[in-house]
Design an enzyme around this catalytic site. Structure first.
Site, PDB file in Angstrom:
ATOM      1  N   CYS A   7      63.565  48.280  -8.492  1.00  0.00           N
ATOM      2  CA  CYS A   7      63.722  49.153  -9.654  1.00  0.00           C
ATOM      3  C   CYS A   7      62.347  49.692 -10.025  1.00  0.00           C
ATOM      4  CB  CYS A   7      64.290  48.381 -10.824  1.00  0.00           C
ATOM      5  SG  CYS A   7      65.858  47.599 -10.470  1.00  0.00           S
ATOM      6  N   ARG A  35      62.886  54.234  -4.568  1.00  0.00           N
ATOM      7  CA  ARG A  35      63.175  52.798  -4.458  1.00  0.00           C
ATOM      8  C   ARG A  35      64.664  52.517  -4.596  1.00  0.00           C
ATOM      9  NH1 ARG A  35      59.035  49.195  -6.452  1.00  0.00           N
ATOM     10  NH2 ARG A  35      57.069  50.253  -6.369  1.00  0.00           N
ATOM     11  N   TRP A  85      68.307  49.978  -9.620  1.00  0.00           N
ATOM     12  CA  TRP A  85      69.109  49.829  -8.414  1.00  0.00           C
ATOM     13  C   TRP A  85      69.774  48.485  -8.574  1.00  0.00           C
ATOM     14  CZ3 TRP A  85      69.608  47.326  -3.583  1.00  0.00           C
ATOM     15  CH2 TRP A  85      70.299  48.089  -2.621  1.00  0.00           C
ATOM     16  N   ASN A 111      62.276  44.378 -14.196  1.00  0.00           N
ATOM     17  CA  ASN A 111      62.565  44.252 -12.764  1.00  0.00           C
ATOM     18  C   ASN A 111      62.550  42.775 -12.440  1.00  0.00           C
ATOM     19  OD1 ASN A 111      62.417  46.977 -12.557  1.00  0.00           O
ATOM     20  ND2 ASN A 111      60.476  47.033 -11.428  1.00  0.00           N
ATOM     21  N   GLY A 112      63.444  42.333 -11.586  1.00  0.00           N
ATOM     22  CA  GLY A 112      63.432  40.929 -11.188  1.00  0.00           C
ATOM     23  C   GLY A 112      64.781  40.285 -11.418  1.00  0.00           C
ATOM     24  N   GLU A 495      71.719  45.002  19.214  1.00  0.00           N
ATOM     25  CA  GLU A 495      71.004  45.625  18.105  1.00  0.00           C
ATOM     26  C   GLU A 495      69.674  46.224  18.592  1.00  0.00           C
ATOM     27  OE1 GLU A 495      71.477  46.708  15.343  1.00  0.00           O
ATOM     28  OE2 GLU A 495      69.630  46.665  14.191  1.00  0.00           O
ATOM     29  N   LYS A 499      68.672  50.128  18.197  1.00  0.00           N
ATOM     30  CA  LYS A 499      67.455  50.577  17.515  1.00  0.00           C
ATOM     31  C   LYS A 499      66.689  51.551  18.401  1.00  0.00           C
ATOM     32  CE  LYS A 499      68.032  49.886  14.228  1.00  0.00           C
ATOM     33  NZ  LYS A 499      69.181  49.159  13.760  1.00  0.00           N
ATOM     34  N   GLU A 502      68.606  54.981  18.795  1.00  0.00           N
ATOM     35  CA  GLU A 502      68.773  55.863  17.641  1.00  0.00           C
ATOM     36  C   GLU A 502      67.476  56.476  17.137  1.00  0.00           C
ATOM     37  OE1 GLU A 502      70.596  54.263  14.087  1.00  0.00           O
ATOM     38  OE2 GLU A 502      69.596  52.345  14.322  1.00  0.00           O
ATOM     39  N   HIS A 518      77.578  41.606  37.245  1.00  0.00           N
ATOM     40  CA  HIS A 518      78.911  42.198  37.435  1.00  0.00           C
ATOM     41  C   HIS A 518      78.851  43.723  37.494  1.00  0.00           C
ATOM     42  CE1 HIS A 518      80.848  38.310  37.022  1.00  0.00           C
ATOM     43  NE2 HIS A 518      80.044  38.085  36.007  1.00  0.00           N
ATOM     44  N   LYS A 618      72.231  58.169   6.796  1.00  0.00           N
ATOM     45  CA  LYS A 618      72.056  56.780   6.382  1.00  0.00           C
ATOM     46  C   LYS A 618      73.408  56.106   6.179  1.00  0.00           C
ATOM     47  CE  LYS A 618      69.890  53.081   5.262  1.00  0.00           C
ATOM     48  NZ  LYS A 618      69.595  52.254   6.439  1.00  0.00           N
TER      49      LYS A 618
HETATM   50  O1  M6R Z   1      75.969  50.912   5.765  1.00  0.00           O
HETATM   51  P1  M6R Z   1      76.588  50.197   6.932  1.00  0.00           P
HETATM   52  O2  M6R Z   1      75.929  48.915   7.238  1.00  0.00           O
HETATM   53  O3  M6R Z   1      78.070  50.037   6.788  1.00  0.00           O
HETATM   54  O4  M6R Z   1      76.349  51.172   8.147  1.00  0.00           O
HETATM   55  C1  M6R Z   1      76.893  50.922   9.409  1.00  0.00           C
HETATM   56  C2  M6R Z   1      76.247  51.791  10.466  1.00  0.00           C
HETATM   57  O5  M6R Z   1      76.502  53.141  10.203  1.00  0.00           O
HETATM   58  C3  M6R Z   1      74.736  51.568  10.522  1.00  0.00           C
HETATM   59  O6  M6R Z   1      74.423  50.226  10.760  1.00  0.00           O
HETATM   60  C4  M6R Z   1      74.109  52.437  11.610  1.00  0.00           C
HETATM   61  O7  M6R Z   1      74.544  52.019  12.869  1.00  0.00           O
HETATM   62  C5  M6R Z   1      72.587  52.402  11.503  1.00  0.00           C
HETATM   63  N1  M6R Z   1      72.054  53.687  11.794  1.00  0.00           N
HETATM   64  C6  M6R Z   1      71.969  51.421  12.431  1.00  0.00           C
HETATM   65  O8  M6R Z   1      70.593  51.437  12.371  1.00  0.00           O
END
Ligand code: M6R
Length: 623
Positions: A7, A35, A85, A111-112, A495, A499, A502, A518, A618
């Site tokens: 916040c 933030r 937030w 905040n906290g 994962e 990363k 993307e 396989h 996002k």
């Molecule tokens: O907000 P969410 O965790 O539900 O989002 C899910 C995915 O859209 C999200 O994890 C996406 O794959 C990211 N870009 C991964 O870095």
């Protein structure tokens, strides 16, 4: 360790009033809106002849600005503002800060997290206080109001003596309209020093356009700013602290990122803090677990016979770890499912007493929401693991836990993953105890390591430069990568691949290690590197070594993430990054960090837009 800041606070004393003061507060708040924001507000004392005035609203700073339209000229005296937030209570106008005491003679922005909130709330109610909001912060206004007896600084100090938890706060008093009292513990706060005017803010970005002179308020300190005197700072024992004025030599954009080049890097590096925040008040000193959002569902958890974990992207990989944890720690069969695939199935059949656990950082992912609605329509109980309080997932689920990881701004999810994995562990331990399953011998060490996980994560983050050198070797000339892991590290391999693709736009695939032979191994040559996750002490260690030798035999380059002290691995792979040895269930938290950093540095070296990669949003709010 300092908590992750979510916040924004700004407070002001000085000659500005009316529209000028309004612009100053609103401008200061909008500087920290990055933030996270779900509500905002301001309060001011005027000349002290009226109760403290407050204007607040749900939404962004722009909404607050609208709420102040037509009354800008009324702002005067000492003033405080806040952008919130939510971590406690819905993000609505009532829960927005500032909060006032019953007599409206004290107003607070905070905040906290107040850890002994329940106790204080009950005590205040018993003493006749009428509380308006669901927030822990409002309690501070009431407490301070109660202790006010001629000395506002003393009132704040005494009130805070009864409080356990973290705070950065700014307080104004109707009867002392010339000053702002502030205090901090484990939550940042600083003073901006102007010419006959002062600010108190959680982030210098809030006042940097007016002054670059700053006093950093130290841990466990409180004090006063007033226009007519130098700032006073004392510690909680009332011993004066010498204020040191420094000059800010960085710009506003750097301030928002806390000096990191990108939000993603900041979010990776602040995982020690976000993990601390996710665990705070939940992992109890005697080893028990407190999860307020599951308390009302104990009967369901006791009878739970099957678990389904619908999620997408990074949250799906965290859920795949969750699947293993639920099966192994609670002993209940579980399955992580792609949320969209689950929601789109024509026929869905689950055993009786199936419980759904929906993980989502944003809480706005349409696919995950569809799966939640589908499960509820079938009569199943759904719990959320969500970072954004008040988001659709957090509203529509029957209960659950908030991650408390702080806003995640980089599109690539990082700290949400480690917090989700940590919370799945706490959920499992909570259910295990609830079902009367006794502690196993290894659990003492496991809990002790869990408490140390933020520190251990800090050690891994500290290898960022080393990982950058690794990226320097691979960012050109290697168009594809494999990421391989076994067991609990298989989702981490997935994962790591996500990363890399993307944010650096390189082709990457995650596989369970044994799957290589396989088919995928056919692609291996000297231009196709493989990242392998190798935990020492794993039952399958020898098999992993054999898999690595198979890749090496095809001239493949192998980069290993391995356990500290594993010298053998260094002899058979090309590159190695070490992470501390921990209990199996905690491995994903430490092993994912080098993969996040590797993807980050690769993307930076390749000149990609790390925080806003192409074609991505996002939160994916369409299905
Ligand atoms: O907000 P969410 O965790 O539900 O989002 C899910 C995915 O859209 C999200 O994890 C996406 O794959 C990211 N870009 C991964 O870095």
């Amino acid at each position: 360790m300092e908590g992750e800041e979510v916040c924004g606070i700004v407070a002001y004393v000085g000659p500005r009033r009316g529209a000028e003061l309004t612009t100053l507060l609103v401008g200061g708040l909008s500087r920290v809106e990055y933030r996270g924001y779900d509500s905002a507000g301001v309060a001011w004392t005027g000349d002290g002849s009226h109760p403290i005035m407050v204007v607040k609203c749900q939404g962004k700073i722009a909404d607050l600005e609208e709420g102040l339209e037509g009354i800008e000229n009324r702002l005067s005296g000492a003033a405080i503002g806040h952008t919130r937030w939510a971590t406690h209570g819905d993000p609505n106008e009532t829960n927005a800060h500032p909060h006032r005491s019953c007599r409206r003679h004290v107003a607070v922005v905070h905040n906290g997290i107040i850890e002994n909130e329940d106790l204080i709330r009950r005590a205040l109610r018993d003493r006749g206080h009428v509380l308006q909001s669901e927030t822990d912060s409002e309690l501070l206004a009431h407490l301070i109001g109660e202790f006010l007896n001629g000395d506002p600084l003393e009132a704040v100090r005494t009130a805070l003596e009864t409080v356990q938890g973290d705070f950065a706060l700014a307080v104004i008093f109707r009867d002392y309209p010339d000053r702002v009292i502030f205090a901090r513990r484990e939550s940042p706060l600083c003073i901006g020093v102007g010419d006959g005017e002062y600010w108190v803010a959680s982030d210098p970005a809030s006042f940097m356009e007016h002054t670059r002179k700053i006093i950093d308020i130290g841990e466990d300190q409180l004090g006063v700013i007033s226009a007519s005197a130098d700032p006073v700072i004392v510690d909680f024992g009332n011993v004066p602290v010498t204020a040191k004025i420094e000059e800010i030599d960085w710009d506003i954009e750097e301030a928002e990122k806390d000096g990191y080049e990108h939000f993603m890097l900041k979010e990776i590096c602040r995982q020690p803090a976000s993990l601390t925040d996710s665990m705070r008040g939940r992992l109890l000193p005697e080893g028990g677990v407190h999860l307020g959002g599951l308390l009302d569902h104990r009967d369901v958890l006791q009878d739970m016979q099957y678990c389904v974990l619908p999620a997408a992207g990074t949250s799906l990989f965290a859920s795949m770890v969750g699947e293993i944890l639920i099966e192994e720690i609670v002993g209940v069969p579980a399955v992580a499912r792609n949320a969209a695939e689950l929601a789109n199935r024509q026929h869905l059949v689950f055993p009786r007493n199936t419980v759904f656990w929906a993980a989502s950082q944003s809480g706005g992912t349409a696919d995950t929401l569809s799966a939640i609605r589908r499960a509820q329509a079938l009569g199943h109980r759904v719990f959320g693991l969500c970072n954004v309080v008040g988001s659709p997932v957090s509203r529509e689920t029957d209960g659950g836990v908030h991650l408390h990881a702080g806003p995640e701004i980089g599109v690539a999810s990082t700290k949400a993953f480690t917090s989700q994995v940590l919370l799945f562990q706490l959920i499992c331990l909570y259910i295990r105890r609830l079902r009367g399953q006794e502690d196993l011998p290894w659990m003492g060490r496991y809990l002790e390591e869990m408490r140390r996980i933020p520190k251990l994560a800090a050690g891994v983050v500290a290898q960022s430069d080393l990982i950058r050198s690794l990226a320097e070797r691979f960012y050109q000339g290697y168009p594809s990568f494999y990421f391989l892991g076994r067991g609990i590290l298989y989702p981490v391999a997935m994962e790591g691949a996500l990363k890399l693709k993307e944010i650096s736009y390189l082709h990457a695939e995650g596989y369970p290690m044994a799957e290589m032979k396989h088919g995928p191994i056919a692609l291996i040559d000297e231009r196709f590197p493989t990242v392998v996750l190798v935990p020492q002490g794993d039952d399958h260690y020898e098999k992993i070594v054999a898999n690595i030798r198979e890749i090496k035999a095809r001239k493949g380059i192998v980069i290993a993430v391995a356990s500290q002290g594993d010298d053998r691995i260094a002899e058979i792979v090309d590159e190695v990054i070490y992470v501390p040895r921990v209990t199996y269930y905690l491995l994903p938290i430490l092993y994912v960090i080098p993969l996040q950093l590797f993807a980050y540095h690769m993307a930076v070296l390749r000149g990609c837009n790390v925080d806003q990669p192409r074609n991505l949003a996002k939160s994916v709010t369409v299905s």
